[in-house]
Each structure stands twice: as structure tokens, then as C-alpha cells.
Write a protein that holds these residues in place. Structure first.
Motif, PDB file in Angstrom:
ATOM      1  N   ALA A   1     -29.243  17.799   0.757  1.00 29.34           N
ATOM      2  CA  ALA A   1     -28.195  16.825   1.064  1.00 29.34           C
ATOM      3  C   ALA A   1     -27.596  16.248  -0.214  1.00 29.34           C
ATOM      4  O   ALA A   1     -28.167  16.371  -1.299  1.00 29.34           O
ATOM      5  N   ASP A   2     -26.438  15.600  -0.078  1.00 24.95           N
ATOM      6  CA  ASP A   2     -25.793  14.874  -1.189  1.00 24.95           C
ATOM      7  C   ASP A   2     -26.486  13.536  -1.372  1.00 24.95           C
ATOM      8  O   ASP A   2     -25.908  12.476  -1.171  1.00 24.95           O
TER       9      ASP A   2
ATOM     10  N   PHE B   1     -24.723  19.062   2.192  1.00 31.82           N
ATOM     11  CA  PHE B   1     -24.023  18.716   0.961  1.00 31.82           C
ATOM     12  C   PHE B   1     -22.705  19.470   0.886  1.00 31.82           C
ATOM     13  O   PHE B   1     -22.519  20.496   1.513  1.00 31.82           O
ATOM     14  N   GLY B   2     -21.779  18.891   0.133  1.00 28.62           N
ATOM     15  CA  GLY B   2     -20.473  19.503  -0.030  1.00 28.62           C
ATOM     16  C   GLY B   2     -19.477  19.121   1.043  1.00 28.62           C
ATOM     17  O   GLY B   2     -18.405  19.698   1.131  1.00 28.62           O
ATOM     18  N   TYR B   3     -19.830  18.150   1.884  1.00 29.11           N
ATOM     19  CA  TYR B   3     -18.950  17.769   2.985  1.00 29.11           C
ATOM     20  C   TYR B   3     -18.268  16.419   2.780  1.00 29.11           C
ATOM     21  O   TYR B   3     -17.505  15.972   3.615  1.00 29.11           O
ATOM     22  N   HIS B   4     -18.561  15.749   1.676  1.00 29.12           N
ATOM     23  CA  HIS B   4     -18.027  14.409   1.387  1.00 29.12           C
ATOM     24  C   HIS B   4     -18.280  13.461   2.546  1.00 29.12           C
ATOM     25  O   HIS B   4     -17.436  12.658   2.909  1.00 29.12           O
ATOM     26  N   SER B   5     -19.460  13.576   3.146  1.00 22.54           N
ATOM     27  CA  SER B   5     -19.827  12.659   4.213  1.00 22.54           C
ATOM     28  C   SER B   5     -20.751  11.599   3.631  1.00 22.54           C
ATOM     29  O   SER B   5     -21.228  11.714   2.506  1.00 22.54           O
TER      30      SER B   5
ATOM     31  N   ASP C   1     -25.505  16.092  -6.106  1.00 26.05           N
ATOM     32  CA  ASP C   1     -24.320  15.261  -6.314  1.00 26.05           C
ATOM     33  C   ASP C   1     -23.173  16.233  -6.517  1.00 26.05           C
ATOM     34  O   ASP C   1     -23.058  16.863  -7.562  1.00 26.05           O
ATOM     35  N   GLU C   2     -22.383  16.402  -5.477  1.00 26.04           N
ATOM     36  CA  GLU C   2     -21.310  17.402  -5.518  1.00 26.04           C
ATOM     37  C   GLU C   2     -20.316  17.126  -6.628  1.00 26.04           C
ATOM     38  O   GLU C   2     -19.864  18.047  -7.316  1.00 26.04           O
ATOM     39  N   ASP C   3     -19.970  15.857  -6.849  1.00 21.63           N
ATOM     40  CA  ASP C   3     -18.989  15.528  -7.876  1.00 21.63           C
ATOM     41  C   ASP C   3     -19.469  15.916  -9.275  1.00 21.63           C
ATOM     42  O   ASP C   3     -18.682  16.337 -10.108  1.00 21.63           O
ATOM     43  N   ALA C   4     -20.764  15.768  -9.527  1.00 22.78           N
ATOM     44  CA  ALA C   4     -21.317  16.127 -10.833  1.00 22.78           C
ATOM     45  C   ALA C   4     -21.787  17.577 -10.874  1.00 22.78           C
ATOM     46  O   ALA C   4     -22.205  18.056 -11.923  1.00 22.78           O
ATOM     47  N   ALA C   5     -21.731  18.265  -9.721  1.00 18.67           N
ATOM     48  CA  ALA C   5     -22.180  19.661  -9.605  1.00 18.67           C
ATOM     49  C   ALA C   5     -23.616  19.811 -10.088  1.00 18.67           C
ATOM     50  O   ALA C   5     -23.950  20.705 -10.863  1.00 18.67           O
TER      51      ALA C   5
END
Length: 70
Positions: free
Chosen positions: A36-37, A10-14, A60-64
Motif C-alpha cells: 500500500a501507499d 498503491f498507485g491509486y492516489h487514494s 510512496d508513489e510520489d517519491a517512487a
């Protein structure tokens, strides 16, 4: 990945899917934690698909936001 017990995707925008090989390591207890994201929040789809029983935490990285997966 011979001695690690945690793997973070997670955090890799993959995007894509968690590789089956990582899920196999989870099945054999060689990998205890797989993060994972893979969390869908709001109207967004998860960045990464994680097969059922494979990931121990989805984020969900965008929503933290992260959630433990039983």
C-alpha cells in the motif's frame, strides 16, 4: 479475493486506512502480500494508514520508493 495471495493498494492516489478485513486475511495466511501507499517520506504523511503487522510493503508513489516491512 478467494485465491489471490497478493493485494496492491498503491498507485491509486487514494487515502484512508487499509480495511480490517484485508488485515484479517493476512492474519489467517490466506493473503501473503499486502502492499500500500503507506510510506511517509520527507514532510509528507502516508496516503494510506496500514495497521502494524498488516502490510508487507509500504510505498510512496510520489517519491517512487517502496520498503519491505518485516
Amino acid at each position: 479475493l478467494t485465491s489471490s495471495t497478493t493485494f496492491e493498494l498503491f498507485g491509486y492516489h487514494s487515502n484512508g486506512s487499509v480495511p480490517e478485513e484485508l488485515c484479517t486475511l493476512r492474519d489467517t495466511s490466506r493473503l501473503q502480500f499486502l502492499e500500500a501507499d503507506c510510506l511517509a517520506t520527507g514532510d509528507s504523511d502516508p496516503e494510506i494508514f496500514c495497521p502494524e503487522g498488516c502490510c508487507t510493503k509500504c510505498c510512496d508513489e510520489d517519491a517512487a520508493v517502496c520498503e519491505d516491512i518485516p
